[in-house]
Design a protein around this motif. Structure first.
Motif, PDB file in Angstrom:
ATOM      1  N   GLU A   1      -3.975  60.127 142.127  1.00 15.40           N
ATOM      2  CA  GLU A   1      -3.912  58.968 143.000  1.00 15.40           C
ATOM      3  C   GLU A   1      -4.486  57.753 142.273  1.00 15.40           C
ATOM      4  OE1 GLU A   1      -5.168  56.258 146.084  1.00 15.40           O
ATOM      5  OE2 GLU A   1      -6.625  57.444 144.994  1.00 15.40           O
TER       6      GLU A   1
ATOM      7  N   ASP B   1      -0.208  54.807 147.574  1.00 11.02           N
ATOM      8  CA  ASP B   1      -0.233  54.880 149.041  1.00 11.02           C
ATOM      9  C   ASP B   1       1.098  55.383 149.570  1.00 11.02           C
ATOM     10  OD1 ASP B   1      -2.749  53.688 149.198  1.00 11.02           O
ATOM     11  OD2 ASP B   1      -1.935  51.655 149.262  1.00 11.02           O
ATOM     12  N   VAL B   2       2.155  54.794 149.037  1.00 10.49           N
ATOM     13  CA  VAL B   2       3.479  55.007 149.631  1.00 10.49           C
ATOM     14  C   VAL B   2       4.102  56.325 149.176  1.00 10.49           C
ATOM     15  CG1 VAL B   2       5.802  54.045 149.824  1.00 10.49           C
ATOM     16  CG2 VAL B   2       3.822  52.528 149.825  1.00 10.49           C
ATOM     17  N   LEU B   3       4.037  56.622 147.878  1.00 12.58           N
ATOM     18  CA  LEU B   3       4.800  57.777 147.380  1.00 12.58           C
ATOM     19  C   LEU B   3       3.999  59.073 147.299  1.00 12.58           C
ATOM     20  CD1 LEU B   3       7.089  56.205 144.660  1.00 12.58           C
ATOM     21  CD2 LEU B   3       7.604  56.698 147.042  1.00 12.58           C
TER      22      LEU B   3
ATOM     23  N   SER C   1       1.807  60.125 149.244  1.00 14.89           N
ATOM     24  CA  SER C   1       1.706  60.741 150.563  1.00 14.89           C
ATOM     25  C   SER C   1       2.925  61.609 150.845  1.00 14.89           C
ATOM     26  CB  SER C   1       1.595  59.650 151.627  1.00 14.89           C
ATOM     27  OG  SER C   1       2.699  58.777 151.530  1.00 14.89           O
ATOM     28  N   LYS C   2       4.002  61.345 150.132  1.00 15.96           N
ATOM     29  CA  LYS C   2       5.220  62.135 150.358  1.00 15.96           C
ATOM     30  C   LYS C   2       5.270  63.390 149.503  1.00 15.96           C
ATOM     31  CE  LYS C   2       8.048  58.312 151.816  1.00 15.96           C
ATOM     32  NZ  LYS C   2       9.410  57.797 151.891  1.00 15.96           N
TER      33      LYS C   2
ATOM     34  N   ARG D   1       2.646  65.422 149.207  1.00 11.85           N
ATOM     35  CA  ARG D   1       1.648  66.384 149.647  1.00 11.85           C
ATOM     36  C   ARG D   1       2.397  67.622 150.120  1.00 11.85           C
ATOM     37  NH1 ARG D   1      -2.670  64.930 153.697  1.00 11.85           N
ATOM     38  NH2 ARG D   1      -0.964  64.402 155.065  1.00 11.85           N
TER      39      ARG D   1
ATOM     40  N   GLY E   1       3.205  68.914 155.613  1.00 12.40           N
ATOM     41  CA  GLY E   1       2.287  68.813 156.731  1.00 12.40           C
ATOM     42  C   GLY E   1       0.841  68.613 156.332  1.00 12.40           C
ATOM     43  N   GLY E   2       0.552  68.644 155.038  1.00 13.31           N
ATOM     44  CA  GLY E   2      -0.822  68.497 154.587  1.00 13.31           C
ATOM     45  C   GLY E   2      -1.713  69.557 155.210  1.00 13.31           C
TER      46      GLY E   2
ATOM     47  N   GLN F   1      -4.047  72.819 155.886  1.00 16.89           N
ATOM     48  CA  GLN F   1      -5.138  73.452 155.169  1.00 16.89           C
ATOM     49  C   GLN F   1      -4.716  74.849 154.759  1.00 16.89           C
ATOM     50  OE1 GLN F   1      -8.461  71.805 154.824  1.00 16.89           O
ATOM     51  NE2 GLN F   1      -6.916  70.246 155.075  1.00 16.89           N
ATOM     52  N   MET F   2      -5.305  75.302 153.667  1.00 19.44           N
ATOM     53  CA  MET F   2      -4.958  76.636 153.204  1.00 19.44           C
ATOM     54  C   MET F   2      -5.851  77.665 153.871  1.00 19.44           C
ATOM     55  SD  MET F   2      -4.030  76.554 149.271  1.00 19.44           S
ATOM     56  CE  MET F   2      -5.232  75.426 148.654  1.00 19.44           C
TER      57      MET F   2
ATOM     58  N   LYS G   1      -5.656  84.860 157.394  1.00 19.36           N
ATOM     59  CA  LYS G   1      -5.106  84.894 158.760  1.00 19.36           C
ATOM     60  C   LYS G   1      -4.417  86.210 159.063  1.00 19.36           C
ATOM     61  CE  LYS G   1      -2.790  81.459 160.343  1.00 19.36           C
ATOM     62  NZ  LYS G   1      -2.684  80.085 159.973  1.00 19.36           N
TER      63      LYS G   1
END
Lengths: 200, 384
Positions: free
Chosen positions: B322, B366-368, B370-371, B373, B376-377, B379-380, B384
């Protein structure tokens, strides 16, 4: 008609909540991009650029915490110092996004395994909602949850190491917008603002 | 000269892709989206163009053969093809175009066959294969015209351009512990030991001058560093770098490269390749092991290097950083964003909306970013 939306948020918890609120409120709004995740400073820094982009047709929903500011209107004024374009929807959680979690009494009490009566009725008046969640977790009957949410002795952090992950699973599986907006004025206002929202 | 356009078919995870490039290109995408595979196209062309010690067959077998190279999402079409346009600058007319298609023979020894090869200069085609000679003699189809001195005479400039491509992905551990790791050395690819050989091959005068420049730049990032010196081991002949660190005992602070920190080594490698050579430079995640304040300097270091270079030099790098992408001067047209789905990887052009956001004052990061990620961003969770 669907509208592509940028979501601007402080952290992953506000992201998860905001996504749930948006999809439950206005199915025409499609979140295509999420920016932020770097605390309030980032949003404060970018709000003018986002407002400028709103003039050019870029629709943004921003969710920020009120924290110590006096009221949402004052926060907005302080951050933007000018007219907000209607394509920029700025919603403020009073005082922190955690208040919106606390507002779902039934959901959160069951999740934390504590009596429902322990959560205050008017969540927007809780001075430090994050701290309250941690303190409630201390009383949890589930020891794993205590370990996940409460900082270990001597830690300088105010929350446990698995705080975010743990609450994310709560938001995903248990949190109910409709139960919560009955007890949070700021969430209820956000709900109606998004329902009415028609981008220009 | 720079590469302005690249068209791929069935190359690794690119079933079909067309990519425009400028003087600098920042390749971004989620993990396993094919960033390194994209860089590998250029390394592949370099390996083919190398002639002696290179060539099509070697370049393919070095990569594990056709089955590893051909896109998994390729259906019936067995051919891999690469088409590349080269120009004097980003918005200049195409000067050279090279097309190479190849596939497995499909029987017997499963040799790699050239299915098509062509070169254009200033829009005029110089030759196109297969030609009548290829019809007569199967064996000819195992070699490209690019790799043979007697067939590439008319486009030697392009051949040399490919040969001059440099790739850097310095893995400090390979450089520090070559004996213990027992790794076989990869020629030309400065993953590790090869980097020191690259330094050793440089004529003394240039080497010294470059080390002085690097030394003074490095001192800003590693304040205790006093001096940088190159030495060949008198007994083994191995090349080594030595650094003098400030120490309360004079002359006690000399360290060899195996004692350098990972960050120091990577930064050294980066600075060296920026000063070395004048061909296309490929950098793999230059931000690794480096402090953010140093990463922030990478785009301007590259721009400065390009400004000082005698010839126009192109840099293509992969990154997740970033900090690197939010630097002023990084334009939205310089970013190549890779997007994956079940059909393989696509190159996604910036949308009108992205451009409006950047025009409104948001950064490319900022713009790219974020795409790119993970979806859904989310968490790992392993339990589960």
């Amino acid at each position: 008609m669907t509208v592509t939306v940028t979501l601007a948020i402080e952290d992953v918890l506000s992201e998860a909540i905001a996504k749930k609120v948006v999809s439950a409120t206005n199915p025409d709004l499609i979140i295509d991009q999420v920016i932020g995740n770097q605390g309030f400073g980032y949003l404060k820094n970018k709000i003018r650029a986002l407002n400028h982009a709103a003039h050019n047709g870029v629709v943004t929903i921003m969710v920020a915490d009120l924290d110590d500011a006096e009221c949402p209107a004052r926060l907005r004024e302080e951050w933007l110092k000018g007219e907000m374009h209607p394509n920029l929807v700025f919603r403020v959680a009073v005082r922190e996004i955690e208040a919106w979690l606390l507002a779902d009494h039934e959901g959160l009490a069951d999740f934390l395994s504590i009596p429902r009566g322990r959560i205050p009725q008017v969540v927007d008046e809780i001075p430090n909602p994050k701290q309250l969640i941690v303190n409630l977790a201390r009383r949890s009957r589930k020891s794993w949850l205590k370990k996940a949410l409460v900082p270990s002795n001597g830690s300088s952090s105010s929350v446990g190491a698995e705080y975010n992950n743990c609450l994310l699973s709560f938001i995903r599986d248990d949190w109910s917008l409709h139960r919560a907006r009955a007890r949070s004025e700021s969430l209820n206002r956000a709900f109606f603002a998004l329902q009415r929202f028609r981008p220009s | 000269m720079i590469i302005t356009k690249l068209v791929l078919k069935n190359w690794r995870n690119f079933r079909s892709a067309s990519i425009s490039l400028r003087d600098r290109a920042f390749i971004i995408g989620v993990n396993a989206s094919g960033k390194s595979n994209l860089l590998d196209v250029f390394r592949f062309l370099r390996d083919v163009a190398k002639g002696a010690g290179g060539g099509l067959e070697k370049a393919v077998s070095d990569r594990g053969g056709m089955t590893k190279l051909r896109s998994l999402s390729a259906r019936k079409d067995p051919e891999i093809s690469i088409e590349i346009s080269v120009a004097e600058g980003a918005d200049m007319p195409e000067k050279w175009r090279y097309l190479l298609g190849f596939k497995s023979e499909g029987k017997g020894k499963q040799r790699v066959f050239v299915t098509q090869e062509a070169v254009w200069r200033d829009g005029k085609r110089l030759f196109a294969r297969p030609d009548e000679f290829d019809e007569d003699d199967d064996a000819r189809r195992t070699q490209t015209y690019l790799q043979q001195v007697n067939t590439n005479k008319d486009f030697r400039e392009l051949v040399e351009f490919f040969q001059g491509i440099t790739y850097l992905h310095l893995v400090p551990q390979l450089l520090k512990y070559p004996e213990q790791l027992g790794s076989s050395r990869i020629e030309d690819d400065p993953f590790g030991q090869g980097f020191l050989e690259r330094v050793a091959r440089t004529p003394k005068k240039f080497r010294e001058a470059r080390l002085r420049k690097i030394e003074s730049a490095l001192r800003i990032c590693v304040p205790q560093l006093k001096e940088l010196r190159f030495q060949q081991d008198e007994i083994t002949g191995y090349p080594h770098l030595h650094a003098l660190y400030e120490h309360w005992r004079p002359n006690a602070g000399w360290q060899r490269e195996d004692q350098f920190s990972d960050g120091t080594l990577r930064l050294l490698g980066l600075m060296w390749v920026l000063l070395d050579g004048d061909g296309l430079l490929l950098l793999e995640e230059p931000e690794l092991s480096l402090n953010d304040a140093i990463v922030a300097n990478i785009p301007s270091l590259i721009a400065r290097m390009q400004r000082e270079a005698k010839y126009r030099r192109q840099v293509i790098l992969t990154t997740h950083s970033e900090v690197l992408l939010r630097q002023p001067g990084v334009g939205i047209g310089e970013v190549v964003r890779l997007v994956t789905n079940s059909e393989g990887t696509r190159v996604e052009e910036p949308t009108e909306r992205d451009k409006k956001m950047v025009a409104s004052g948001l950064t490319v990061a900022d713009v790219l970013l974020s795409k790119v990620r993970p979806q859904g961003g989310q968490q790992m969770d392993l339990w589960k």
